[in-house]
Design a protein around this motif. Sequence first.
Motif, short mmCIF file in Angstrom:
data_model
loop_
_atom_site.label_atom_id
_atom_site.label_comp_id
_atom_site.label_asym_id
_atom_site.label_seq_id
_atom_site.Cartn_x
_atom_site.Cartn_y
_atom_site.Cartn_z
N LEU A 144 38.43 29.51 50.60
CA LEU A 144 38.27 30.24 49.44
C LEU A 144 37.13 31.61 49.50
CD1 LEU A 144 37.99 29.54 46.08
CD2 LEU A 144 36.01 27.99 46.57
N ARG A 145 36.19 31.41 50.27
CA ARG A 145 35.23 32.60 50.35
C ARG A 145 35.87 33.80 50.80
NH1 ARG A 145 29.62 33.10 50.92
NH2 ARG A 145 29.40 35.36 51.07
N GLN A 146 37.01 33.65 51.50
CA GLN A 146 37.90 34.87 52.24
C GLN A 146 38.78 35.13 50.90
OE1 GLN A 146 40.14 33.62 55.49
NE2 GLN A 146 38.69 34.99 56.81
N ALA A 147 39.17 34.35 50.12
CA ALA A 147 40.11 34.80 49.06
C ALA A 147 39.26 35.30 47.91
CB ALA A 147 40.73 33.17 48.45
N ASP A 156 36.31 37.03 48.50
CA ASP A 156 35.95 38.31 49.08
C ASP A 156 37.07 39.21 48.79
OD1 ASP A 156 33.56 37.35 49.58
OD2 ASP A 156 33.99 37.08 51.87
N ALA A 157 38.24 38.73 49.20
CA ALA A 157 39.38 39.66 49.38
C ALA A 157 39.78 40.10 48.02
CB ALA A 157 40.60 38.86 49.79
N LEU A 158 39.72 39.16 46.85
CA LEU A 158 39.80 39.51 45.49
C LEU A 158 39.07 40.49 45.04
CD1 LEU A 158 41.63 38.83 43.01
CD2 LEU A 158 40.18 36.96 42.45
N LEU A 211 43.27 48.96 45.20
CA LEU A 211 44.60 49.10 45.95
C LEU A 211 45.40 48.18 46.11
CD1 LEU A 211 42.49 51.34 48.66
CD2 LEU A 211 43.55 52.30 46.74
N ARG A 212 44.96 46.92 45.69
CA ARG A 212 45.93 45.87 45.86
C ARG A 212 47.29 45.89 44.81
NH1 ARG A 212 44.70 43.08 50.65
NH2 ARG A 212 42.54 42.68 50.75
N ALA A 219 45.71 34.94 43.94
CA ALA A 219 45.45 33.95 42.97
C ALA A 219 45.93 32.59 43.37
CB ALA A 219 46.07 34.64 41.78
N SER A 220 47.15 32.55 44.11
CA SER A 220 47.71 31.26 44.48
C SER A 220 46.97 30.87 45.43
CB SER A 220 49.11 31.76 44.94
OG SER A 220 49.75 30.29 45.52
N ILE A 221 46.34 31.42 46.46
CA ILE A 221 45.50 30.89 47.50
C ILE A 221 44.18 30.15 46.72
CG2 ILE A 221 43.94 31.29 49.47
CD1 ILE A 221 45.90 33.46 50.34
#
Length: 706
Positions: free
Chosen positions: A416-419, A421-423, A431-432, A441-443
């Motif tokens: 969740l934290r990676q998601a 941070d990535a978001l 750039l996404r 969002a699915s993750i």
Amino acid sequence: MKTINFEALFSASPNPYVLLDLSLTIVGMNDAYLHVTMRKREDLLGRNMFEAFPSDPDSSSHRQLRGSLEKVVREKTADYLSLIEYAIPLPSGQGFEERYWSATHTPLFNHNGEMTFILQHTVDVTELHRLRNLARTTILPSGPSALIETDMFRRAQAVQEANQALSEERQHLRGLFQQAPGFMAALGGPDHVFTMANAAYLQLIGRENIVGKPVRDALPEVVGQGFIDLLDRVYHSGQPFVGRSIRVHLRQSSGDVREERFLDFVYQPIFDPDGQVSGIFVQGHDVTEQKRSEEALRESEERFRAIANSIDQLIWATQPDGHHDYYNQRWYEYTGVPEGSTDGEAWNGMFHPDDQERAWGVWRHCLATGEPYHIEYRLRHRSGEYRWVLGRAQAVRDEEGRIKRWFGTCTDIHDLRQAQDALRESRERALRTEEETRRLASILAERVTELDAANEEIQRFAYIVSHDLRAPLVNVMGFTSELEGAQAEIERFYRNVRQADSNLISPEIRAAIESDLPEAIGFIRSSTVKMDKLIRAILKLSREGRRVLAPEPIDMAQLLEAQRHSVAHQLHERSAILLIEPLPDLTSDRLAIEQIFGNLIDNAVKYLHPSRPGRIAVRGRHLGANVIYEIEDNGRGIDPKDFERIFDLFRRSGVQDQQGEGIGLAHVRALVRRLGGTISVSSRLGEGSIFTVVLPSYISMSSEAA
């Protein structure tokens, strides 16, 4: 007629004893008594004292004896007659012999503390009395003869006083032996014949009339359990035996059913003047119940560990100073470290080096203030990777508010934290691509679902733990009732001892019975009641979290009118009013709505300001697809630093002079979130508060929020 094995108890005594029931009927006597009265046992048993030894009812000796016996029955305390003239009928109707006596009348009590018999101990002082009269009337008032007679009289009087003191001490010791809380018995000879047994021993074995019987005859069921061998060993070796929690099966009364008991006891050899073992003294305590409030605790701890090891969360606990002394199995599986290697303060070494100082600082602050522990840090996984986890801990306090333990959890939020941070990075750099955003969002949604499942698991865990906690709590409450009953018996015995001889009561005993024991039992009772309320509240909160919502149209004005009626009495007592302004209706779960507004209105009434008339207003309005409700009061107000804390479980704000467990607002927030809404508060100390609840105008079964 009442019977007692009187002869077996006093047959060997050289002093005369006779036993009377409360109607003054003779029910027993020893041989010494028959000797001094020159009577036969069959002539005395079953006859009234004054019928067996008739005298003139108007004589001073008759009135003196009857008055002493009636005083013992009336006051239930011993009485003494230093000198009484009472003639004894001679055998075969040959007339009466003038005799003088010194008598002691002692009350005897049964297991329930009820007076059942009077024990009369008599001493024939006829010769001493005659010697005294001779000394007084001698024609030689001085000289050697007078000195010899006077000295003889003094010696005889000293012997009488010594005998009386010895008798009183013997009776006192026998009374202490009989009323001792622990079981005691004395065994004589190599066959271990019962010579005496106190009330606690007879109650333990469930039978009476064992004096004069060998152990193997009085208690045949213990022969095959090794106790005769133990007695033989003590008797022949002269070495005592000490047993701890020894199991014994005893047959109660005349039935065949054997009851399992656990005993702490000592077999102590008794030595004669020649240094040879003449018998064994048995003393101990029945610890069966203690062995069982221990087995129950052990089973409860095993259930807790089984539950704690079955969930995905990493669970840990510390002492009040923060010393870690417990981790569940999931912790060791997750970290891969040996058991015990992270006890004490070694846990901090499991964090990422960049997080150690921050985590340690937050933890020190919580230990110093008692505030809940809440932090995100990177924890070393068994793979060697540092993964993000959410660490939370709550202090458990005693009745005085002192912290007794800290219980905490660690939840893996790395994905969740990676998601997140990535978001965040995607938003910052823009750039996404849209496809990547949907994937993230699915993750995120998947992790939220997993967290929801984890939350449900925690709710089930709270329910199971709370339910299991009730089992030992019920036992504690039950044993507290037994302690209260035992306390009444102790206090009655204490009063009897104090009336008999207050010098027997030391200041420590007086403090223990009059102050310490009632205070301790009262503390146990209040603590168990408080814990029972808390467990019930947790169970209720857990059940409510699993209840299926049932949407229906709700007339809010009608619902709140019912709420006003339910608090009408409290409003009247506080000179307060509840205003219901125009409100929008909604379609939602009726029970949840009733509980939300019921809790908020109850709190508003509870915390009104005592210096002014109370005013509570409820209003609402539409806002798009939602409705907004406000509950405003002019009460004490809430400190801004507590705006978020008051919605946490077991947290309250301000002066705690009202009853409550700190669950109400946490329950309200959980219900509001389940309905898909939000709740917030704004307040100013001393002026009042406004709670704002935002709810969807319509919810369906498929739109229920977790």
